[in-house]
Design a protein around this motif. Structure first.
Motif, short mmCIF file in Angstrom:
data_model
loop_
_atom_site.label_atom_id
_atom_site.label_comp_id
_atom_site.label_asym_id
_atom_site.label_seq_id
_atom_site.Cartn_x
_atom_site.Cartn_y
_atom_site.Cartn_z
N HIS A 327 0.84 -1.19 0.00
CA HIS A 327 0.00 0.00 0.00
C HIS A 327 0.88 1.24 0.00
N ASP A 328 0.22 2.38 -0.16
CA ASP A 328 0.98 3.62 -0.33
C ASP A 328 1.01 4.50 0.91
N ARG A 329 0.76 3.90 2.09
CA ARG A 329 0.96 4.67 3.33
C ARG A 329 2.32 4.27 3.89
N PRO A 330 3.29 5.20 3.85
CA PRO A 330 4.63 4.80 4.30
C PRO A 330 4.67 4.47 5.80
N ILE A 331 5.59 3.58 6.16
CA ILE A 331 5.83 3.23 7.57
C ILE A 331 7.04 4.05 8.02
N ALA A 332 6.84 4.91 9.01
CA ALA A 332 7.93 5.79 9.45
C ALA A 332 8.86 5.09 10.44
N SER A 333 8.29 4.31 11.35
CA SER A 333 9.10 3.60 12.33
C SER A 333 8.80 2.12 12.25
N ARG A 334 9.85 1.33 12.10
CA ARG A 334 9.69 -0.13 12.12
C ARG A 334 9.20 -0.52 13.50
N CYS A 335 8.24 -1.43 13.55
CA CYS A 335 7.74 -1.88 14.84
C CYS A 335 7.29 -3.32 14.70
N ASP A 336 8.11 -4.23 15.21
CA ASP A 336 7.79 -5.66 15.11
C ASP A 336 6.58 -6.00 15.96
N LEU A 378 22.07 -8.98 22.23
CA LEU A 378 21.05 -9.80 21.61
C LEU A 378 19.68 -9.27 22.02
N LYS A 379 18.71 -9.40 21.12
CA LYS A 379 17.34 -8.94 21.40
C LYS A 379 17.37 -7.52 21.96
N ASN A 380 18.19 -6.70 21.35
CA ASN A 380 18.40 -5.36 21.90
C ASN A 380 17.14 -4.51 21.90
N ALA A 381 17.00 -3.74 22.96
CA ALA A 381 16.07 -2.62 23.00
C ALA A 381 16.79 -1.55 23.82
N ALA A 390 10.16 6.05 31.95
CA ALA A 390 11.16 5.47 31.05
C ALA A 390 10.43 5.02 29.80
N VAL A 391 10.91 5.47 28.65
CA VAL A 391 10.30 5.06 27.39
C VAL A 391 11.24 4.05 26.73
N LEU A 392 10.74 2.83 26.56
CA LEU A 392 11.54 1.81 25.90
C LEU A 392 11.29 1.90 24.40
N GLY A 393 12.36 1.89 23.63
CA GLY A 393 12.23 1.91 22.18
C GLY A 393 11.77 0.56 21.68
N PRO A 394 11.39 0.48 20.40
CA PRO A 394 10.93 -0.81 19.88
C PRO A 394 12.07 -1.82 19.83
N HIS A 395 11.73 -3.08 20.04
CA HIS A 395 12.68 -4.19 19.90
C HIS A 395 13.50 -4.00 18.62
N VAL A 396 14.81 -4.04 18.75
CA VAL A 396 15.68 -3.86 17.58
C VAL A 396 16.15 -5.20 17.03
N TYR A 408 19.34 0.45 14.58
CA TYR A 408 19.39 0.78 16.01
C TYR A 408 19.73 2.25 16.21
N GLU A 409 20.80 2.70 15.53
CA GLU A 409 21.23 4.08 15.71
C GLU A 409 20.16 5.07 15.27
N GLU A 410 19.50 4.76 14.13
CA GLU A 410 18.41 5.63 13.66
C GLU A 410 17.27 5.65 14.66
N SER A 411 16.96 4.47 15.19
CA SER A 411 15.84 4.33 16.10
C SER A 411 16.09 5.13 17.39
N VAL A 412 17.33 5.13 17.86
CA VAL A 412 17.69 5.92 19.05
C VAL A 412 17.47 7.40 18.77
N GLU A 413 18.01 7.87 17.65
CA GLU A 413 17.89 9.30 17.32
C GLU A 413 16.43 9.70 17.18
N ARG A 414 15.63 8.84 16.55
CA ARG A 414 14.23 9.17 16.32
C ARG A 414 13.49 9.31 17.65
#
Ligand code: ZN
Ligand code: ZN
Ligand code: FE
Length: 728
Positions: A327-336, A378-381, A390-396, A408-414
């Motif tokens: 589809h044409d709705r972009p995904i901005a943040s990966r989220c498993d 392993l299984k980094n977050a 505390a805000v936990l980022g998405p599983h990396v 991972y680095e992008e996800s931290v900055e975001r």
């Protein structure tokens, strides 16, 4: 009734005006039946002068102050939206992107804060007049629903070939569903990324997917249309049903029905099934058309990050999927997909991502300054802690390939950008070779602090339960870097936030070839045997060793005897690997934790424990497993099956741990116990220890942060903060 509502740094203020009964009813409703996505930590009310108004408006957020996170998590489709999608008379009939204020994508489409349509990937879609009036009318269910859309104005589906050419002919959803029924593999662009889908009831389709995805035995998740369909596939306890149907819609590990329709190839050798329910209209429609449960596994090859972008998915998955439903709705943040399991009657998150991120974990003890905690390997977050949250980022995932590290680095900055926060302290693991540690040390912030792995596991549970400490922390996992440079992992710690004392540990196990032993688990079994029997143990007649070549065994034995390239490790996970290898005659683990899991599921009931020894003269105390190994081998030779041996092994570990805790409580006083580390994903171990310690003992398990290494970041954040504050 009218009034207004606005966001500010401390939360939300609602001014409501109307007859007393209506206002009271409103407050009561808010308390009793808050919207499913709401997370009300505190609700206070106060009378204010009347300002009669017939309108109810959402005002612009108050700027200034340090804002708490303003982006909600992605939420499963609500019943109202689903009813519209199924109603032939509704203008959203069959529309895969239907959502409202109570459901739909949030975090995965957010580009910036504040969370508002122009700052999401919906910005490119201009609302049609009907959608706009819903969006602007306060009484509408879609009032300020940022991703609001309809077939006229919103995102659209298409079905394309692996080369990106449109596959013509009919409705993309129906075509994809027909292909799935015929055994094809379809890549599906969902909420937080791409899935690879196939017919979960077809052994041939599942086997083909396994081969193409290069995944030997790691289980696939299966999506069911609804709870009734899920019940045909698995035996569900009430707590499991509730978890499956929650707005977060995680994958839930449950017991598969042996005679159920799911092909055994979905989870080879395991009676467990990772089950989830459809959570977006796209999934609901696809499953309805397919008329059967579907494998829904991450759209990636082996351990790479899941694809989110259509071009990237086509490039990476062209050899795996036969067609792509996009589809044409972009995904901005990966989220498993998140993964959960019911342990000791409580939901435990094994992987924290979609549905939970970026909801904050409240901290009973606020941190003094913003902390970035980089997590493990392993299984980094990772996590960002500020003030009382505390805000936990998405599983990396596992930080061992370049793509995952970049992600991972992008996800931290975001996340730092979303939270508008600059960390003043960076917390990391003590392991110098973890890529998260190296990343922490490369960061520009001046203040950095290493936190011991198992201390972080324990502190994470203390933080989420608001325990002031000290506690007796049981941290059992595969491995973690100790303050002495050795691999720890069978630890009982007397722990506060700023420090800990190592009270007890597991007798160390030699890992011949180091990390090679984690995969070739027979090497661990051999190490256990030779140590337990004091020299070269007799191995004739043990099925595990029968297919191995003699020189290979002799080489490993030399490594073990001389301690050459055979480091000592204290991990309880390794003990599970070794005993599991022996009992199940499995030489290799095809994914991390596989043998431990199979050993766990082999045990069917509780039996009396094997003998063990505790060395309370040593410092730290030591749990000596050699009697366990000798007894297990005797049972094995006597023809006992894995169910009984596994049960007695679990019981021994439970009893030994409980005795160590009692001895610790005798010395340090009656302190709460905290159970953490990846081994406590094992319900038999966790439930066994909770019940062995009895109702009189305050025992806490992880709930919001995973017990495994995905939860390290939370502990790192609170420990680093306490250390820097100079707490005793
Ligand atoms: Zn809805
Ligand atoms: Zn519209
Ligand atoms: Fe760990």
């Amino acid at each position: 009734m009218g009034g207004r509502v606005w966001n500010h740094a401390r939360g939300v203020t609602i001014e409501a005006f109307g007859p007393a009964q209506a206002v009271d009813g409103f407050v009561e409703a808010l308390r009793r039946t808050p919207p499913p996505a709401a997370d009300i930590r505190e609700l206070t009310e106060q009378a204010i002068p009347a300002r009669p108004t017939a309108r109810f408006v959402i005002e612009a957020s108050e700027a200034g102050g340090d804002r708490q996170v303003s982006i909600p998590p992605d939420l499963a489709t609500c019943p109202d939206c689903l009813a519209e999608v199924r109603d032939p008379a509704d203008r959203r009939h069959g529309y895969a992107f239907t959502n409202c204020t109570r459901c739909g994508p949030r975090f995965s489409i957010a580009l910036e804060i504040p969370y508002d349509r122009p700052a999401t990937t919906m910005a490119a879609f201009t609302m049609c007049p009907l959608c706009r009036s819903e969006y602007e009318f306060p009484g509408d269910r879609r009032f300020h629903a940022q991703p609001n859309a309809c077939p006229e104005c919103g995102p659209r589906l298409s079905l394309v070939s692996p080369t990106g050419e449109p596959l013509s002919g009919g409705d993309p959803l129906e075509c994809a569903a027909a292909a799935l029924r015929d055994g094809w593999i379809v890549a599906v662009k969902g909420i937080g990324g791409f899935h690879l889908a196939c017919d979960a009831t077809s052994a041939a389709a599942v086997t083909r997917l396994r081969q193409r995805k290069r995944r030997d035995e790691k289980p696939f998740a299966v999506m069911a249309a609804d709870i009734a369909a899920a019940q045909d596939l698995a035996q569900l306890a009430p707590a499991e049903r509730e978890l499956l149907m929650s707005v977060e819609r995680p994958i839930v590990l449950v017991r598969r029905r042996a005679a159920g329709p799911v092909a055994p190839e979905v989870a080879p050798g395991s009676p467990l099934l990772g089950l989830l329910l459809a959570y977006s209209p796209l999934h609901h429609l696809l499953l309805e058309h397919a008329g059967r449960p579907l494998v829904m596994t991450s759209g990636n090859l082996s351990d790479e990050p899941m694809a989110t972008d259509t071009a990237d998915a086509l490039a990476r998955l062209a050899g795996v999927a036969d067609m792509f439903l996009v589809h044409d709705r972009p995904i901005a943040s990966r989220c498993d997909d998140s993964i959960a399991r019911v342990v000791a009657g409580q939901p435990v998150l094994l992987r924290r991502a979609r549905g939970f991120v970026p909801r904050g974990v409240p901290l009973a003890r606020p941190v003094a300054r913003p902390v970035l905690a980089c997590g493990g390997q392993l299984k980094n977050a990772f996590a960002v802690a500020m003030k009382d949250t505390a805000v936990l980022g998405p599983h990396v995932g596992d930080l061992d390939d370049a793509r995952t590290l970049a992600d991972y680095e992008e996800s931290v900055e975001r996340l730092l950008r979303f939270l508008k926060v600059r960390p003043e302290l960076v917390a990391h693991d003590l392991h110098p070779d973890y890529l998260s540690t190296r990343y922490a040390l490369r960061r520009p912030e001046a203040r950095k602090l290493g936190v011991q792995h198992h201390h972080a596991h324990v502190a994470a549970v203390m933080a989420e339960h608001g325990l002031p400490g000290p506690v007796l922390g049981v941290a059992y996992d595969g491995t973690g870097y100790g303050t002495d440079g050795h691999a720890w992992g069978g630890e009982i710690l007397l722990a506060g936030y700023s420090g800990f004392e190592r009270i007890a540990t597991l007798r160390p196990i030699r890992l011949a070839g180091g990390d090679a032993a984690i995969r070739d688990v027979w090497r661990v079994a051999l190490a256990l045997l030779d140590d337990a029997f004091g020299g070269e143990a007799p191995i004739e007649g043990l099925e595990l060793f029968a297919p191995l070549r003699r020189p290979e065994i002799a080489l490993v034995r030399r490594m073990l005897a001389r301690g050459f390239n055979a480091p000592l490790a204290h991990g309880v996970g390794r003990l599970f690997d070794g005993i599991g290898a022996l009992v199940l005659a499995r030489r290799r683990a095809s994914y991390e934790g596989q043998v431990a899991l199979l050993l766990n599921v082999a045990a069917e009931r509780t039996l009396r424990p094997y003998p063990f020894e505790l060395d309370l003269g040593a410092s730290p105390w030591q749990l000596d497993w050699r009697p366990i190994v000798r007894a297990a081998v005797a049972d094995l030779r006597a023809g006992q099956g894995p169910a009984a041996i596994s049960a007695r092994f679990h019981a021994a570990l439970v009893q030994a741990s409980a005795e160590l805790l009692r001895a610790a409580a005798h010395r340090y006083g009656p302190l709460p116990a905290v159970l953490s580390g990846g081994c406590f994903q094992n319900p038999l171990l966790a439930e066994g220890l909770v019940s062995e310690l009895g109702a009189g003992w305050d025992v806490r398990l992880p709930a919001q942060a995973p017990p495994g290494d995905g939860g390290l970041c939370l502990g790192q954040a609170v420990v680093a903060d306490a250390v820097l504050r100079g707490e005793p």
